[in-house]
Design an enzyme around this catalytic site. Structure first.
Site, short mmCIF file in Angstrom:
data_model
loop_
_atom_site.label_atom_id
_atom_site.label_comp_id
_atom_site.label_asym_id
_atom_site.label_seq_id
_atom_site.Cartn_x
_atom_site.Cartn_y
_atom_site.Cartn_z
CB SER A 122 -0.97 0.00 1.18
OG SER A 122 -0.30 -0.25 2.40
CG ASP A 157 -3.39 -8.07 8.95
OD1 ASP A 157 -3.90 -6.98 9.24
OD2 ASP A 157 -2.59 -8.23 8.01
CG HIS A 200 -0.87 -5.24 2.05
ND1 HIS A 200 -0.27 -5.10 3.28
CD2 HIS A 200 -0.84 -3.99 1.49
CE1 HIS A 200 0.12 -3.83 3.44
NE2 HIS A 200 -0.22 -3.14 2.37
NE ARG A 240 2.43 -3.98 12.22
CZ ARG A 240 2.28 -4.10 10.90
NH1 ARG A 240 1.79 -3.08 10.20
NH2 ARG A 240 2.64 -5.22 10.27
CG HIS A 251 5.95 -9.00 7.85
ND1 HIS A 251 6.93 -8.20 7.32
CD2 HIS A 251 4.84 -8.24 7.95
CE1 HIS A 251 6.42 -7.00 7.11
NE2 HIS A 251 5.16 -6.98 7.49
N1 HAX Z 1 1.08 -19.87 5.92
C1 HAX Z 1 1.50 -20.81 5.05
N2 HAX Z 1 2.59 -20.65 4.27
C2 HAX Z 1 3.30 -19.51 4.42
C3 HAX Z 1 2.94 -18.51 5.33
C4 HAX Z 1 1.76 -18.73 6.10
N3 HAX Z 1 1.31 -17.80 6.96
N4 HAX Z 1 3.83 -17.52 5.26
C5 HAX Z 1 4.72 -17.86 4.32
N5 HAX Z 1 4.40 -19.08 3.81
C6 HAX Z 1 5.04 -19.79 2.70
C7 HAX Z 1 4.94 -18.95 1.43
O1 HAX Z 1 3.65 -19.07 0.85
C8 HAX Z 1 6.08 -19.50 0.61
O2 HAX Z 1 5.65 -20.74 0.11
P1 HAX Z 1 6.05 -21.21 -1.39
O3 HAX Z 1 7.54 -21.22 -1.42
O4 HAX Z 1 5.43 -22.56 -1.50
O5 HAX Z 1 5.46 -20.19 -2.32
C9 HAX Z 1 7.14 -19.78 1.68
O6 HAX Z 1 6.43 -19.92 2.92
C10 HAX Z 1 8.17 -18.69 1.81
O7 HAX Z 1 7.52 -17.46 2.04
P2 HAX Z 1 8.20 -16.32 2.92
O8 HAX Z 1 9.46 -15.92 2.20
O9 HAX Z 1 8.31 -16.76 4.32
O10 HAX Z 1 7.10 -15.18 2.88
P3 HAX Z 1 6.89 -14.05 1.78
O11 HAX Z 1 7.80 -12.93 2.09
O12 HAX Z 1 6.93 -14.62 0.41
O13 HAX Z 1 5.37 -13.64 2.05
C11 HAX Z 1 3.51 -13.11 3.40
C12 HAX Z 1 5.01 -12.91 3.18
C13 HAX Z 1 3.04 -12.15 4.46
C14 HAX Z 1 2.78 -12.81 2.09
C15 HAX Z 1 3.27 -14.57 3.84
O14 HAX Z 1 3.91 -14.80 5.07
C16 HAX Z 1 1.79 -14.93 3.93
O15 HAX Z 1 1.19 -15.30 2.93
N6 HAX Z 1 1.17 -14.81 5.15
C17 HAX Z 1 -0.25 -15.03 5.32
C18 HAX Z 1 -1.05 -13.82 4.84
C19 HAX Z 1 -0.89 -12.65 5.78
O16 HAX Z 1 -1.01 -12.78 6.99
N7 HAX Z 1 -0.63 -11.47 5.21
C20 HAX Z 1 -0.51 -10.22 6.00
C21 HAX Z 1 0.94 -9.77 6.13
C22 HAX Z 1 1.09 -8.51 6.93
C23 HAX Z 1 0.45 -7.38 6.22
O17 HAX Z 1 0.85 -6.90 5.19
N8 HAX Z 1 -0.63 -6.93 6.74
O18 HAX Z 1 -1.37 -6.03 6.11
#
Ligand code: HAX
Length: 441
Positions: A241, A373, A271, A327, A318
């Site tokens: 964002s 979140d 996000h 947070r 994250h």
């Molecule tokens: N559950 C399951 N798998 C997860 C995970 C979770 N909560 N977090 C990361 N992973 C997985 C990824 O999907 C990725 O898998 P693949 O290699 O199979 O694609 C692997 O672990 C490596 O990911 P990462 O490097 O640890 O995480 P990223 O930096 O790629 O992504 C995310 C960060 C926040 C998008 C990710 O942790 C996620 O999807 N979390 C769940 C959704 C979420 O809570 N989002 C909010 C984040 C905070 C925010 O912005 N708030 O607004």
């Protein structure tokens, strides 16, 4: 010119001179290298942006102008009788770079109150959407409809001098922040409360007035809103964002266009939309298990099923953080103080005891800890705000404080049109084979 605006201008001139110096003397110094993996995998860890309002440390979490969340909760002015910081104070801190006095915060509260009028065509634009429209879509449509009010766009069309960009961006910023609670509350009341709207109360601070317009008069909810609006406001510049708002703003799009773009990014489930996904996931788990607080074994099984179904566990992980998000901790502290026996809060805490171990054992998740979140929905539900599709709009209203303060800085410092280089996979293949020279691009 208001004294806060004058103060901002003085700070901007000072920093502007320092940036000029920095560029003149060190403009060619490298701040990092880019790997092939970074180019494909979301540009993690590339230092390629400057954002003045906050800085994220992977282990400590966010600091706003050097202040951690516990420090903000201690030092920022509070509402009379309240214990949580006023978001107006955080906005002042992000904009000016200094802690505000009580008088600064009161001044900002009343300035925002005076600027909060929303023209009727914005409500008409919301009303034109079918009721099943997601609240985040309604929100961005409303922000776009509000763009008619941009003084930046008007001045640009009339031929403004680039030295004045910051001044019009500042005006748009205050106007937009002032109007967002009214717009968001209108969406909420239209979609969920039979179109029964509540007029603003000019005696209340920005967050309490928002709570009031949503229809929540409980002092606890008003305190929650103040805390919520503070902790969601900013998370340095690289998140979707903030980055989107900054990117779109770099084309000299006004605050309304830029912020609406950022909000479309916030509406993604990885996000900001994660806050609705968390509560949906918890309610699904509760229903599947027949109600009550599930045992750790039951949570464990539900998490594994979520993963086996090829889904993420919302609220965990994250892109930058590597520890429990402060947070999350701030919300946990709020819950311990005000609603420790709440059943959903108990579940959130038990999920916290269970999920990190499972995600950690997967070996690939870089951060198995909860993010912002993971907790917010349980707090909102406690006070009766059960319509979880609306949660990301609350996040969006708060995020305006950070990304719009940053836009003011972008224009004050004269930051350039953002335009990184991209390449094709064909180019990458030739590059790794030594056939093309990256420095020549
Ligand atoms: N559950 C399951 N798998 C997860 C995970 C979770 N909560 N977090 C990361 N992973 C997985 C990824 O999907 C990725 O898998 P693949 O290699 O199979 O694609 C692997 O672990 C490596 O990911 P990462 O490097 O640890 O995480 P990223 O930096 O790629 O992504 C995310 C960060 C926040 C998008 C990710 O942790 C996620 O999807 N979390 C769940 C959704 C979420 O809570 N989002 C909010 C984040 C905070 C925010 O912005 N708030 O607004």
């Amino acid at each position: 010119m208001s004294y806060i605006k004058e103060k901002f201008k003085a700070k901007a001139d000072e920093l502007g001179a320092e940036v000029k110096d920095l560029l003149k003397n060190h403009g060619t110094k490298k701040v990092g290298d880019v790997t092939v993996a970074q180019a494909y995998q979301g540009m993690r860890g590339i230092t390629g942006l400057v954002t003045e309002t906050s800085l994220l440390d992977a282990n400590e979490g966010i600091r706003f102008r050097g202040y951690s969340i516990p420090e903000l909760r201690e030092h920022l002015p509070k509402a009379p009788g309240g214990a949580e910081p006023l978001p107006e104070g955080l906005f002042y801190l992000m904009l000016i770079g200094e802690l505000p006095t009580e008088a600064d915060v009161q001044n900002l509260s009343s300035v925002l109150g005076r600027r909060s009028h929303v023209p009727n065509h914005v409500f008409d634009a919301i009303n034109a959407l079918p009721l099943h429209t997601h609240p985040m879509t309604m929100f961005t449509v409303a922000v776009m409809a509000l763009q008619t009010e941009s003084v930046f766009a008007k001045a640009y069309a009339e031929g403004m001098n680039k030295k004045d960009y910051w001044s019009y961006m500042y005006e748009d910023t205050l106007n937009l922040i002032a109007r967002l609670p009214r717009v968001a509350a209108y969406i909420y009341r239209r979609k969920y409360k039979n179109d029964q709207h509540i007029q603003p109360d000019g005696m209340l601070d920005w967050a309490a007035n928002f709570a009031h317009m949503l229809g929540y008069e409980d002092e606890g909810f008003k305190e929650l809103m103040r805390l919520y609006m503070v902790i969601h406001a900013d998370h340095e510049g690289g998140n979707v964002s903030a980055h989107t708002t900054h990117l779109v703003g770099s084309a000299l799009s006004d605050a309304y266009l830029s912020f609406a773009a950022g909000m479309n990014g916030l509406a993604g489930p990885l996000h900001g939309l994660a806050n609705q996904e968390v509560i949906k996931w918890i309610l699904d788990m509760k229903e599947e298990l027949g109600g009550g607080v599930p045992t750790k074994e039951q949570i464990d099984a539900f998490v594994r099923k979520t993963l086996a179904d090829g889904k993420v566990v919302p609220g965990y992980g994250h892109a930058v953080l590597r520890k429990t998000d402060p947070r999350f901790t701030a919300q946990q502290e709020f819950a311990k103080k005000h609603l420790a026996s709440d059943e959903l809060v108990q579940i959130v805490w038990r999920v916290y005891e269970t999920v990190p171990g499972i995600l950690g054992d997967l070996g690939k998740v870089k951060n198995p800890w909860p993010n912002v979140d993971a907790h917010s929905g349980a707090l909102l539900l406690h006070y009766g705000l059960k319509e979880y599709e609306f949660y990301t709009v609350l996040f969006g209203v708060s995020r305006a404080l950070g990304v719009l303060a940053s836009l003011c800085w972008d224009r004050a410092l004269g930051l350039s049109l953002e335009r990184p280089k991209s390449v094709t996979t064909e180019w990458m293949k030739e590059f790794v084979e030594g056939k093309v020279d990256a420095s020549a691009e």
